[in-house]
Design a protein around this motif. Structure first.
Motif: not given
Length: 178
Positions: A77, A121, A123-126, A130-131, A154
């Motif tokens: 974070e 964030r 959560s956008l790494y997948e 979105q990234w 990560e």
């Protein structure tokens, strides 16, 4: 690999050192992706160095990912930890040359750069789409983006995501470039 040995230099000298180096590199070859090694405990002049690299005009965005999970250095974070302790509560606070008093990387860099530093964030790494959309959105307020990483997996996702066209410059541990 080029070593500028700039950690203990003054911010203005570190800026000049990096600016000179990147100008020389730009003459040799275009640099769409550039990895600048920084200390994983954020000591040194990395704000001045980031500024020099960005000011060179060679990069559109700076992705900052200083985590080094194998050494217990994690970013969650936007906060940087050493062995699950906030960075500014560790021995780096009393470093004789470049002490660190702030664990929140966007805040630390905002102080050094005098401009907003964003956080992306995890959560956008997948999802690469979105990234890219998130990076584009963040670029409307600042070219500087801090990425979380709590594992080598990560870090690899950060690296893979940073290879998309919207991201031209990545800052982090040299081991990420391998």
């Amino acid at each position: 690999m080029l070593d500028t040995d700039s950690r203990a230099l003054s911010p203005s000298i570190a800026y000049h050192c990096i600016a000179s180096l990147i100008n020389e590199l730009k003459e040799i070859t275009p640099t769409p992706h550039f990895y600048k090694k920084i200390d994983s405990t954020l000591r040194g002049n990395f704000g001045a160095e980031i500024n020099a690299l960005y000011d060179s005009g060679a990069f559109d965005v700076v992705i900052i990912a200083p985590a080094y999970p194998k050494a217990g250095r994690l970013t969650k974070e936007g906060f940087h930890y050493v062995h699950d302790q906030l960075l500014h509560y560790t021995e780096v606070r009393t470093d004789p040359k470049t002490p660190v008093y702030e664990s929140h990387i966007p805040t630390l860099l905002t102080q050094q750069l005098n401009q907003v530093v964003n956080h992306i964030r995890p959560s956008l790494y997948e999802n690469s789409v979105q990234w890219e959309e998130e990076v584009e959105r963040l670029l409307t307020t600042s070219p500087f983006v801090v990425c979380d990483a709590t594992s080598d997996e990560e870090l690899q996702k950060n690296r893979n995501a940073s290879l998309y066209p919207t991201v031209s410059y990545t800052l982090g541990r040299f081991s990420r470039a391998n």
